[in-house]
Design a protein around this motif. Structure first.
Motif, PDB file in Angstrom:
ATOM      1  N   SER A 197      -8.558  14.923  -2.930  1.00 45.31           N
ATOM      2  CA  SER A 197      -9.012  16.068  -3.740  1.00 45.31           C
ATOM      3  C   SER A 197     -10.496  15.933  -4.063  1.00 45.31           C
ATOM      4  O   SER A 197     -11.263  16.916  -3.968  1.00 45.31           O
ATOM      5  CB  SER A 197      -8.207  16.151  -5.029  1.00 45.31           C
ATOM      6  OG  SER A 197      -6.845  16.358  -4.747  1.00 45.31           O
ATOM      7  N   ALA A 198     -10.905  14.731  -4.458  1.00 44.27           N
ATOM      8  CA  ALA A 198     -12.325  14.513  -4.775  1.00 44.27           C
ATOM      9  C   ALA A 198     -13.184  14.737  -3.538  1.00 44.27           C
ATOM     10  O   ALA A 198     -14.274  15.348  -3.622  1.00 44.27           O
ATOM     11  CB  ALA A 198     -12.526  13.110  -5.322  1.00 44.27           C
ATOM     12  N   THR A 199     -12.713  14.265  -2.399  1.00 39.83           N
ATOM     13  CA  THR A 199     -13.460  14.447  -1.160  1.00 39.83           C
ATOM     14  C   THR A 199     -13.577  15.935  -0.832  1.00 39.83           C
ATOM     15  O   THR A 199     -14.648  16.421  -0.418  1.00 39.83           O
ATOM     16  CB  THR A 199     -12.768  13.704   0.003  1.00 39.83           C
ATOM     17  OG1 THR A 199     -12.625  12.344  -0.354  1.00 39.83           O
ATOM     18  CG2 THR A 199     -13.559  13.805   1.286  1.00 39.83           C
ATOM     19  N   SER A 200     -12.499  16.680  -1.022  1.00 37.39           N
ATOM     20  CA  SER A 200     -12.524  18.125  -0.751  1.00 37.39           C
ATOM     21  C   SER A 200     -13.492  18.830  -1.698  1.00 37.39           C
ATOM     22  O   SER A 200     -14.280  19.704  -1.289  1.00 37.39           O
ATOM     23  CB  SER A 200     -11.136  18.736  -0.908  1.00 37.39           C
ATOM     24  OG  SER A 200     -10.252  18.192   0.017  1.00 37.39           O
ATOM     25  N   ILE A 201     -13.432  18.458  -2.989  1.00 43.31           N
ATOM     26  CA  ILE A 201     -14.327  19.077  -3.968  1.00 43.31           C
ATOM     27  C   ILE A 201     -15.786  18.755  -3.622  1.00 43.31           C
ATOM     28  O   ILE A 201     -16.670  19.636  -3.664  1.00 43.31           O
ATOM     29  CB  ILE A 201     -13.974  18.615  -5.387  1.00 43.31           C
ATOM     30  CG1 ILE A 201     -12.625  19.197  -5.806  1.00 43.31           C
ATOM     31  CG2 ILE A 201     -15.065  19.016  -6.386  1.00 43.31           C
ATOM     32  CD1 ILE A 201     -12.073  18.625  -7.086  1.00 43.31           C
ATOM     33  N   GLN A 202     -16.052  17.494  -3.264  1.00 46.42           N
ATOM     34  CA  GLN A 202     -17.415  17.101  -2.895  1.00 46.42           C
ATOM     35  C   GLN A 202     -17.888  17.891  -1.674  1.00 46.42           C
ATOM     36  O   GLN A 202     -19.036  18.360  -1.613  1.00 46.42           O
ATOM     37  CB  GLN A 202     -17.478  15.601  -2.606  1.00 46.42           C
ATOM     38  CG  GLN A 202     -17.433  14.733  -3.842  1.00 46.42           C
ATOM     39  CD  GLN A 202     -17.388  13.253  -3.482  1.00 46.42           C
ATOM     40  OE1 GLN A 202     -17.314  12.902  -2.300  1.00 46.42           O
ATOM     41  NE2 GLN A 202     -17.416  12.400  -4.514  1.00 46.42           N
ATOM     42  N   SER A 203     -17.002  18.027  -0.693  1.00 48.00           N
ATOM     43  CA  SER A 203     -17.363  18.748   0.531  1.00 48.00           C
ATOM     44  C   SER A 203     -17.679  20.211   0.222  1.00 48.00           C
ATOM     45  O   SER A 203     -18.689  20.764   0.701  1.00 48.00           O
ATOM     46  CB  SER A 203     -16.223  18.657   1.538  1.00 48.00           C
ATOM     47  OG  SER A 203     -16.497  19.445   2.663  1.00 48.00           O
ATOM     48  N   LEU A 204     -16.824  20.828  -0.601  1.00 49.00           N
ATOM     49  CA  LEU A 204     -17.073  22.225  -0.962  1.00 49.00           C
ATOM     50  C   LEU A 204     -18.369  22.372  -1.769  1.00 49.00           C
ATOM     51  O   LEU A 204     -19.144  23.322  -1.582  1.00 49.00           O
ATOM     52  CB  LEU A 204     -15.884  22.790  -1.752  1.00 49.00           C
ATOM     53  CG  LEU A 204     -14.596  22.993  -0.960  1.00 49.00           C
ATOM     54  CD1 LEU A 204     -13.448  23.359  -1.888  1.00 49.00           C
ATOM     55  CD2 LEU A 204     -14.799  24.076   0.096  1.00 49.00           C
TER      56      LEU A 204
END
Length: 116
Positions: free
Chosen positions: A99-106
């Motif tokens: 989730s953190a990786t997805s948020i960072q990517s977005l």
């Protein structure tokens, strides 16, 4: 008549002596019987005590075995719970990381588009 009196007195003395000897023998036999009974009762009591000690020893071995088995089951249950909790926490951490990786990517995508 004196002879008869002497014979009678001798007979009485012999009778008393024989009675006294018989009483000594009876007392001796009674003492022997009491001694034999005492020894036998002691033997029976020691035998019963030995059986009691043996029964207690068997019970203690059984209870110890039962307790060790219960502890082993408890330890096994604790290990299973520990493994499951570790798996569950690792799974949660992995989901949080994704989730953190997805948020960072977005966020980086949004930030890059805003700066362009």
């Amino acid at each position: 008549m004196m002879v008869y009196e002497d014979l009678y007195n001798i007979t009485v003395v012999q009778n008393l002596a024989r009675m006294r000897i018989a009483m000594f023998k009876a007392d001796y036999r009674l003492a022997c019987v009491i001694r034999i009974q005492t020894i036998y009762r002691g033997y029976i009591t020691r035998k019963a005590a030995l059986q009691l000690v043996s029964a207690i020893r068997i019970q203690s071995f059984y209870r110890g075995s039962f307790a060790r088995e219960a502890v082993l089951k408890l330890v096994s249950a604790i290990q299973i719970q520990s493994c499951y909790r570790g798996y569950s926490v690792r799974r949660q951490v992995e989901l949080l990381h994704l989730s953190a990786t997805s948020i960072q990517s977005l966020w980086r995508t949004y930030s890059a588009q805003m700066n362009y």
